[in-house]
Design a protein around this motif. Structure first.
Motif, mmCIF file in Angstrom:
data_model
loop_
_atom_site.group_PDB
_atom_site.id
_atom_site.type_symbol
_atom_site.label_atom_id
_atom_site.label_comp_id
_atom_site.label_asym_id
_atom_site.label_seq_id
_atom_site.Cartn_x
_atom_site.Cartn_y
_atom_site.Cartn_z
ATOM 1 N N HIS A 1 -3.607 17.829 15.761
ATOM 2 C CA HIS A 1 -3.607 17.942 17.225
ATOM 3 C C HIS A 1 -3.000 16.703 17.879
ATOM 4 N N GLY A 2 -1.912 16.220 17.274
ATOM 5 C CA GLY A 2 -1.182 15.098 17.853
ATOM 6 C C GLY A 2 -1.759 13.732 17.571
ATOM 7 N N GLN A 3 -2.883 13.682 16.889
ATOM 8 C CA GLN A 3 -3.542 12.410 16.580
ATOM 9 C C GLN A 3 -3.336 12.040 15.110
ATOM 10 N N LEU A 4 -3.179 10.755 14.860
ATOM 11 C CA LEU A 4 -3.049 10.235 13.512
ATOM 12 C C LEU A 4 -4.315 9.464 13.168
ATOM 13 N N LYS A 5 -5.060 9.954 12.176
ATOM 14 C CA LYS A 5 -6.321 9.344 11.819
ATOM 15 C C LYS A 5 -6.356 9.029 10.330
ATOM 16 N N GLU A 6 -7.103 7.985 9.977
ATOM 17 C CA GLU A 6 -7.304 7.688 8.564
ATOM 18 C C GLU A 6 -8.429 8.547 8.033
ATOM 19 N N ARG A 7 -8.176 9.166 6.878
ATOM 20 C CA ARG A 7 -9.196 10.007 6.256
ATOM 21 C C ARG A 7 -9.942 9.188 5.212
ATOM 22 N N GLU A 8 -11.240 9.352 5.164
ATOM 23 C CA GLU A 8 -12.048 8.641 4.165
ATOM 24 C C GLU A 8 -11.715 9.194 2.774
ATOM 25 N N LEU A 9 -11.510 8.267 1.825
ATOM 26 C CA LEU A 9 -11.208 8.676 0.437
ATOM 27 C C LEU A 9 -12.495 9.002 -0.304
ATOM 28 N N VAL B 1 4.894 1.743 1.459
ATOM 29 C CA VAL B 1 5.394 3.072 1.069
ATOM 30 C C VAL B 1 4.622 4.139 1.840
ATOM 31 N N VAL B 2 5.353 4.955 2.601
ATOM 32 C CA VAL B 2 4.734 5.997 3.423
ATOM 33 C C VAL B 2 5.317 7.345 3.005
ATOM 34 N N VAL B 3 4.437 8.257 2.557
ATOM 35 C CA VAL B 3 4.863 9.546 2.027
ATOM 36 C C VAL B 3 4.274 10.669 2.866
ATOM 37 N N ALA B 4 5.130 11.495 3.449
ATOM 38 C CA ALA B 4 4.678 12.717 4.115
ATOM 39 C C ALA B 4 4.587 13.807 3.055
ATOM 40 N N THR B 5 3.438 14.470 2.970
ATOM 41 C CA THR B 5 3.233 15.381 1.848
ATOM 42 C C THR B 5 2.216 16.467 2.175
ATOM 43 N N HIS B 6 2.330 17.580 1.431
ATOM 44 C CA HIS B 6 1.290 18.608 1.433
ATOM 45 C C HIS B 6 0.433 18.512 0.165
ATOM 46 N N SER B 7 0.826 17.609 -0.728
ATOM 47 C CA SER B 7 0.237 17.573 -2.059
ATOM 48 C C SER B 7 -1.110 16.852 -2.083
ATOM 49 N N LYS C 1 0.826 -1.207 0.000
ATOM 50 C CA LYS C 1 0.000 0.000 0.000
ATOM 51 C C LYS C 1 0.861 1.258 0.000
ATOM 52 N N LEU C 2 0.319 2.293 -0.652
ATOM 53 C CA LEU C 2 0.913 3.624 -0.621
ATOM 54 C C LEU C 2 0.103 4.465 0.364
ATOM 55 N N TYR C 3 0.767 4.947 1.403
ATOM 56 C CA TYR C 3 0.139 5.787 2.417
ATOM 57 C C TYR C 3 0.592 7.232 2.224
ATOM 58 N N ALA C 4 -0.350 8.155 2.219
ATOM 59 C CA ALA C 4 -0.031 9.583 2.217
ATOM 60 C C ALA C 4 -0.348 10.126 3.607
ATOM 61 N N VAL D 1 -0.813 13.847 -4.545
ATOM 62 C CA VAL D 1 -0.249 12.626 -3.963
ATOM 63 C C VAL D 1 -1.326 11.913 -3.151
ATOM 64 N N ALA D 2 -2.065 12.675 -2.354
ATOM 65 C CA ALA D 2 -3.133 12.091 -1.540
ATOM 66 C C ALA D 2 -4.187 11.413 -2.407
ATOM 67 N N LYS D 3 -4.501 12.037 -3.541
ATOM 68 C CA LYS D 3 -5.520 11.499 -4.437
ATOM 69 C C LYS D 3 -5.119 10.123 -4.986
ATOM 70 N N ARG D 4 -3.820 9.915 -5.181
ATOM 71 C CA ARG D 4 -3.338 8.665 -5.762
ATOM 72 C C ARG D 4 -2.999 7.610 -4.709
ATOM 73 N N ALA D 5 -2.996 7.997 -3.442
ATOM 74 C CA ALA D 5 -2.633 7.061 -2.374
ATOM 75 C C ALA D 5 -3.730 6.026 -2.146
ATOM 76 N N ASP D 6 -3.334 4.879 -1.620
ATOM 77 C CA ASP D 6 -4.307 3.855 -1.231
ATOM 78 C C ASP D 6 -4.984 4.221 0.085
ATOM 79 N N VAL D 7 -4.197 4.819 0.974
ATOM 80 C CA VAL D 7 -4.702 5.214 2.290
ATOM 81 C C VAL D 7 -4.185 6.619 2.596
#
Length: 211
Positions: A203-211, A182-188, A31-34, A191-197
Motif C-alpha cells: 500500500h505504498g509503504q516500505l517497511k522492514e519485516r521481522e526475520l 546489495v538490494v534485490v527486488a524479488t518474489h522468492s 548487507k543484502l536487502y530483499a 532469497v528473502a530467507k538468505r537476506a540480512d534485511v
C-alpha cells in the motif's frame, strides 16, 4: 552513515496513482536487502529511483549523505551503481566475456565460470545462449563492477532452485566480503530467507519485516 537513504520519497504514475508514499529508509554497506511485494507494488520503481534511472515526485535519494541530483544522475549511475535488469540488457553482438569486460576491473573468466558458464559458452555470442545463461552473464557483469551498490531486479527468476540458491549466496557474499550494499527486488521466499534485511512494499509503504 548509510550508503543509500530515501527521504520522504513519493512516486506516482501519470494517472495520479501513488505507488510509493513518503518513504524513509536507510540502506547500509555490507548487507543484502530483499524487497518483497506483489506485482505492481513498486519494487522495480524503487530500484529505478535508487539507481538514478528515475526521479521521485517528492523527496530525495542520498548516496553517502549527498543528494544524487547534486552531481547528476549520470554521475551516480556511472560511479555508484551496478544493475541487474530483468531484461538482461546485454550487448547482443558480443560474447559473455566481452559483455562483462564493459564494466569489469576484475578478470571476467573466473566470475563467469563461478556462475556456471563453460569456457566454450563464454566465447559464444550471447544470443546463442539460453535465457538462464544470459541471466548469469548479466549477474556476472554487475558482480565484476567495483560499484559500491548492486541493484538486482528478480535476478533468480529464470533459474532452477539450486542455481538460484548459489546466485543468492554470491550476492550475499558480495555484500559481506566485498562491502557492497546489495538490494534485490524479488518474489522468492528463498532469497528473502538468505537476506540480512527483508523489506516489504505494501500500500505504498516500505517497511522492514521481522526475520
Amino acid at each position: 552513515m548509510s550508503t543509500l537513504q530515501l527521504k520522504n520519497v513519493c512516486y506516482a504514475y501519470e494517472k495520479g496513482k501513488e505507488i510509493l508514499s513518503n518513504i524513509n529508509m536507510e540502506l547500509n554497506t555490507g548487507k543484502l536487502y530483499a524487497v518483497l511485494g506483489p506485482s505492481g507494488s513498486g519494487k522495480t520503481t524503487l530500484l529505478a529511483l535508487l539507481g538514478g534511472l528515475d526521479t521521485p515526485a517528492k523527496g530525495s535519494i542520498l548516496f553517502d549523505g549527498e543528494d544524487i541530483m547534486t552531481k547528476s544522475l549520470d554521475h551516480h549511475r556511472r560511479n555508484h551503481i551496478a544493475l541487474i535488469f530483468q531484461s538482461y540488457n546485454l550487448i547482443d553482438y558480443m560474447t559473455p566475456i566481452e559483455n562483462v569486460r564493459l564494466t569489469a576491473k576484475l578478470d571476467a573468466g573466473p566470475i563467469l565460470k563461478r556462475l556456471g558458464l563453460t569456457r566454450d559458452e563464454t566465447a559464444r555470442n550471447v544470443l546463442k545462449l539460453s535465457g538462464g545463461q544470459q541471466q548469469r552473464v548479466a549477474i556476472a557483469r554487475a558482480l565484476a563492477s567495483d560499484a559500491p551498490v548492486l541493484l538486482a531486479d528478480e535476478p533468480t527468476g529464470n533459474l532452477d532452485a539450486n542455481t538460484a540458491a548459489e546466485i543468492t549466496e554470491i550476492l550475499k557474499e558480495s555484500a559481506h566480503a566485498c562491502e557492497k550494499c546489495v538490494v534485490v527486488a524479488t518474489h522468492s521466499a528463498e532469497v528473502a530467507k538468505r537476506a540480512d534485511v527483508v523489506l516489504e512494499i505494501k500500500h505504498g509503504q516500505l517497511k522492514e519485516r521481522e526475520l
